[in-house]
Design a protein around this motif. Structure first.
Motif, PDB file in Angstrom:
ATOM      1  N   LEU A  87       0.829  -1.210   0.000  1.00 10.96           N
ATOM      2  CA  LEU A  87       0.000   0.000   0.000  1.00 10.96           C
ATOM      3  C   LEU A  87       0.864   1.262   0.000  1.00 10.96           C
ATOM      4  CD1 LEU A  87      -2.821  -1.087   2.465  1.00 10.96           C
ATOM      5  CD2 LEU A  87      -2.884  -1.015  -0.035  1.00 10.96           C
ATOM      6  N   LYS A  88       1.921   1.239   0.791  1.00  6.00           N
ATOM      7  CA  LYS A  88       2.827   2.385   0.821  1.00  6.00           C
ATOM      8  C   LYS A  88       3.517   2.548  -0.537  1.00  6.00           C
ATOM      9  CE  LYS A  88       6.670   4.387   3.357  1.00  6.00           C
ATOM     10  NZ  LYS A  88       7.702   4.214   4.371  1.00  6.00           N
ATOM     11  N   ALA A  89       3.902   1.447  -1.158  1.00  9.02           N
ATOM     12  CA  ALA A  89       4.540   1.504  -2.476  1.00  9.02           C
ATOM     13  C   ALA A  89       3.592   2.116  -3.504  1.00  9.02           C
ATOM     14  CB  ALA A  89       4.986   0.111  -2.913  1.00  9.02           C
ATOM     15  N   ALA A  90       2.319   1.723  -3.470  1.00 11.18           N
ATOM     16  CA  ALA A  90       1.330   2.263  -4.405  1.00 11.18           C
ATOM     17  C   ALA A  90       1.115   3.758  -4.158  1.00 11.18           C
ATOM     18  CB  ALA A  90       0.014   1.502  -4.281  1.00 11.18           C
ATOM     19  N   ASP A  91       1.056   4.158  -2.889  1.00  7.97           N
ATOM     20  CA  ASP A  91       0.896   5.579  -2.555  1.00  7.97           C
ATOM     21  C   ASP A  91       2.096   6.393  -3.040  1.00  7.97           C
ATOM     22  OD1 ASP A  91      -1.540   5.048  -1.358  1.00  7.97           O
ATOM     23  OD2 ASP A  91      -0.762   5.123   0.699  1.00  7.97           O
ATOM     24  N   GLU A  92       3.305   5.848  -2.846  1.00  7.20           N
ATOM     25  CA  GLU A  92       4.512   6.543  -3.288  1.00  7.20           C
ATOM     26  C   GLU A  92       4.535   6.688  -4.807  1.00  7.20           C
ATOM     27  OE1 GLU A  92       7.799   4.441  -1.539  1.00  7.20           O
ATOM     28  OE2 GLU A  92       7.314   5.136   0.465  1.00  7.20           O
ATOM     29  N   LEU A  93       4.059   5.660  -5.513  1.00  6.02           N
ATOM     30  CA  LEU A  93       4.004   5.744  -6.973  1.00  6.02           C
ATOM     31  C   LEU A  93       3.010   6.820  -7.406  1.00  6.02           C
ATOM     32  CD1 LEU A  93       4.798   4.824  -9.783  1.00  6.02           C
ATOM     33  CD2 LEU A  93       3.099   2.977  -9.583  1.00  6.02           C
ATOM     34  N   ALA A  94       1.849   6.874  -6.791  1.00  5.51           N
ATOM     35  CA  ALA A  94       0.857   7.897  -7.142  1.00  5.51           C
ATOM     36  C   ALA A  94       1.409   9.303  -6.902  1.00  5.51           C
ATOM     37  CB  ALA A  94      -0.431   7.672  -6.350  1.00  5.51           C
ATOM     38  N   ALA A 127      12.285  14.614 -10.317  1.00  7.10           N
ATOM     39  CA  ALA A 127      10.942  14.036 -10.407  1.00  7.10           C
ATOM     40  C   ALA A 127      10.967  12.737 -11.207  1.00  7.10           C
ATOM     41  CB  ALA A 127       9.978  15.038 -11.036  1.00  7.10           C
ATOM     42  N   SER A 128      11.756  12.697 -12.269  1.00  5.35           N
ATOM     43  CA  SER A 128      11.877  11.477 -13.079  1.00  5.35           C
ATOM     44  C   SER A 128      12.520  10.347 -12.287  1.00  5.35           C
ATOM     45  CB  SER A 128      12.714  11.751 -14.339  1.00  5.35           C
ATOM     46  OG  SER A 128      12.061  12.662 -15.178  1.00  5.35           O
ATOM     47  N   ASP A 129      13.597  10.661 -11.562  1.00  5.92           N
ATOM     48  CA  ASP A 129      14.269   9.650 -10.741  1.00  5.92           C
ATOM     49  C   ASP A 129      13.327   9.104  -9.670  1.00  5.92           C
ATOM     50  OD1 ASP A 129      16.560   9.992 -12.231  1.00  5.92           O
ATOM     51  OD2 ASP A 129      17.617  11.164 -10.707  1.00  5.92           O
ATOM     52  N   ARG A 130      12.556  10.001  -9.058  1.00  3.86           N
ATOM     53  CA  ARG A 130      11.595   9.579  -8.029  1.00  3.86           C
ATOM     54  C   ARG A 130      10.543   8.642  -8.629  1.00  3.86           C
ATOM     55  NH1 ARG A 130       7.418  13.610  -4.891  1.00  3.86           N
ATOM     56  NH2 ARG A 130       6.362  11.993  -3.688  1.00  3.86           N
ATOM     57  N   LEU A 131      10.077   8.978  -9.821  1.00  2.00           N
ATOM     58  CA  LEU A 131       9.075   8.145 -10.487  1.00  2.00           C
ATOM     59  C   LEU A 131       9.643   6.770 -10.836  1.00  2.00           C
ATOM     60  CD1 LEU A 131       6.300   7.732 -11.766  1.00  2.00           C
ATOM     61  CD2 LEU A 131       7.169   8.885 -13.818  1.00  2.00           C
ATOM     62  N   ILE A 132      10.851   6.725 -11.349  1.00  2.00           N
ATOM     63  CA  ILE A 132      11.481   5.453 -11.715  1.00  2.00           C
ATOM     64  C   ILE A 132      11.651   4.571 -10.483  1.00  2.00           C
ATOM     65  CG2 ILE A 132      13.659   4.431 -12.515  1.00  2.00           C
ATOM     66  CD1 ILE A 132      13.809   6.896 -14.465  1.00  2.00           C
ATOM     67  N   THR A 133      12.095   5.159  -9.372  1.00  2.00           N
ATOM     68  CA  THR A 133      12.290   4.390  -8.142  1.00  2.00           C
ATOM     69  C   THR A 133      10.963   3.898  -7.584  1.00  2.00           C
ATOM     70  OG1 THR A 133      14.324   5.579  -7.638  1.00  2.00           O
ATOM     71  CG2 THR A 133      13.229   4.490  -5.798  1.00  2.00           C
ATOM     72  N   ALA A 134       9.941   4.753  -7.607  1.00  2.00           N
ATOM     73  CA  ALA A 134       8.621   4.348  -7.107  1.00  2.00           C
ATOM     74  C   ALA A 134       8.050   3.210  -7.942  1.00  2.00           C
ATOM     75  CB  ALA A 134       7.673   5.544  -7.096  1.00  2.00           C
ATOM     76  N   GLN A 135       8.223   3.276  -9.261  1.00  2.00           N
ATOM     77  CA  GLN A 135       7.731   2.191 -10.116  1.00  2.00           C
ATOM     78  C   GLN A 135       8.504   0.903  -9.837  1.00  2.00           C
ATOM     79  OE1 GLN A 135       5.037   2.185 -12.511  1.00  2.00           O
ATOM     80  NE2 GLN A 135       5.433   0.048 -12.017  1.00  2.00           N
ATOM     81  N   ALA A 136       9.799   1.015  -9.626  1.00  2.00           N
ATOM     82  CA  ALA A 136      10.613  -0.165  -9.312  1.00  2.00           C
ATOM     83  C   ALA A 136      10.174  -0.790  -7.993  1.00  2.00           C
ATOM     84  CB  ALA A 136      12.092   0.219  -9.253  1.00  2.00           C
ATOM     85  N   ARG A 137       9.804   0.032  -7.018  1.00  2.00           N
ATOM     86  CA  ARG A 137       9.328  -0.476  -5.726  1.00  2.00           C
ATOM     87  C   ARG A 137       8.019  -1.266  -5.924  1.00  2.00           C
ATOM     88  NH1 ARG A 137       9.848   3.857  -3.171  1.00  2.00           N
ATOM     89  NH2 ARG A 137      11.754   3.375  -2.080  1.00  2.00           N
ATOM     90  N   VAL A 138       7.091  -0.724  -6.699  1.00  2.00           N
ATOM     91  CA  VAL A 138       5.833  -1.435  -6.986  1.00  2.00           C
ATOM     92  C   VAL A 138       6.123  -2.737  -7.731  1.00  2.00           C
ATOM     93  CG1 VAL A 138       3.693  -1.309  -8.336  1.00  2.00           C
ATOM     94  CG2 VAL A 138       4.370   0.615  -6.888  1.00  2.00           C
ATOM     95  N   ASP A 139       7.035  -2.686  -8.696  1.00  2.00           N
ATOM     96  CA  ASP A 139       7.405  -3.903  -9.438  1.00  2.00           C
ATOM     97  C   ASP A 139       8.011  -4.950  -8.497  1.00  2.00           C
ATOM     98  OD1 ASP A 139       6.506  -2.588 -11.702  1.00  2.00           O
ATOM     99  OD2 ASP A 139       8.530  -2.153 -12.454  1.00  2.00           O
ATOM    100  N   ALA A 140       8.830  -4.491  -7.537  1.00  2.19           N
ATOM    101  CA  ALA A 140       9.454  -5.421  -6.589  1.00  2.19           C
ATOM    102  C   ALA A 140       8.416  -6.093  -5.719  1.00  2.19           C
ATOM    103  CB  ALA A 140      10.472  -4.684  -5.722  1.00  2.19           C
ATOM    104  N   VAL A 141       7.421  -5.320  -5.260  1.00  4.91           N
ATOM    105  CA  VAL A 141       6.346  -5.895  -4.475  1.00  4.91           C
ATOM    106  C   VAL A 141       5.584  -6.930  -5.300  1.00  4.91           C
ATOM    107  CG1 VAL A 141       4.137  -5.398  -3.349  1.00  4.91           C
ATOM    108  CG2 VAL A 141       6.092  -3.934  -2.913  1.00  4.91           C
ATOM    109  N   SER A 142       5.340  -6.629  -6.559  1.00  3.09           N
ATOM    110  CA  SER A 142       4.644  -7.573  -7.449  1.00  3.09           C
ATOM    111  C   SER A 142       5.462  -8.841  -7.641  1.00  3.09           C
ATOM    112  CB  SER A 142       4.380  -6.922  -8.808  1.00  3.09           C
ATOM    113  OG  SER A 142       3.525  -5.819  -8.670  1.00  3.09           O
TER     114      SER A 142
END
Length: 137
Positions: free
Chosen positions: A91-98, A118-133
């Motif tokens: 849930l935290k990963a999804a919130d961070e991605l949003a 902002a781009s680096d933050r987005l890439i890291t947040a997406q990677a976190r969601v991918d890792a959870v998946s």
């Protein structure tokens, strides 16, 4: 033969142990580090660090970025932030991605440093969601 792996966060030495292989998320792609690897220093992107012993995956960490120094006998990871994969909160990963997506949409491309952050933050947040998946797969 093994590689002496050290993972260091800003707070402390997180891990120091020999492994058969470590796979790290380099900015140019994933790197598998085995004994005898060529010497190099590389920056890290957000992604998973996989530790292997005797060809078996034994541990996984999510790193938000940082650097790695590799020699023939050692791999030292200097992580911006790192957490065991099992400790990531979906849930935290999804919130961070949003939040990262919103910040990226609002970033001014004329402000190169701000847009890059902002781009680096987005890439890291997406990677976190991918890792959870990946953990739940």
């Amino acid at each position: 033969m093994t590689v002496a792996l050290e993972i260091i966060s800003p707070e402390r030495l997180l891990l120091a142990r020999p492994v058969s292989m470590v796979v790290i998320p380099g900015t140019e792609g994933d790197l598998g580090v085995l004994p005898g690897h060529s010497q190099m220093i590389t920056s890290l992107r957000g992604g998973l660090i996989d530790l292997y012993e005797d060809e078996k995956l034994v541990d996984r960490f999510f790193v938000s970025g940082g650097f790695a120094q590799i020699t023939e006998e050692r791999c030292t990871v200097l992580a911006d932030a790192i957490v065991k994969l099992a400790e990531l909160d979906p849930l935290k990963a999804a919130d961070e991605l949003a939040a990262a997506e919103a910040a990226w949409r609002e970033a001014d491309e004329a402000d190169e440093a701000g847009w890059r952050a902002a781009s680096d933050r987005l890439i890291t947040a997406q990677a976190r969601v991918d890792a959870v998946s990946a953990q739940n797969a």
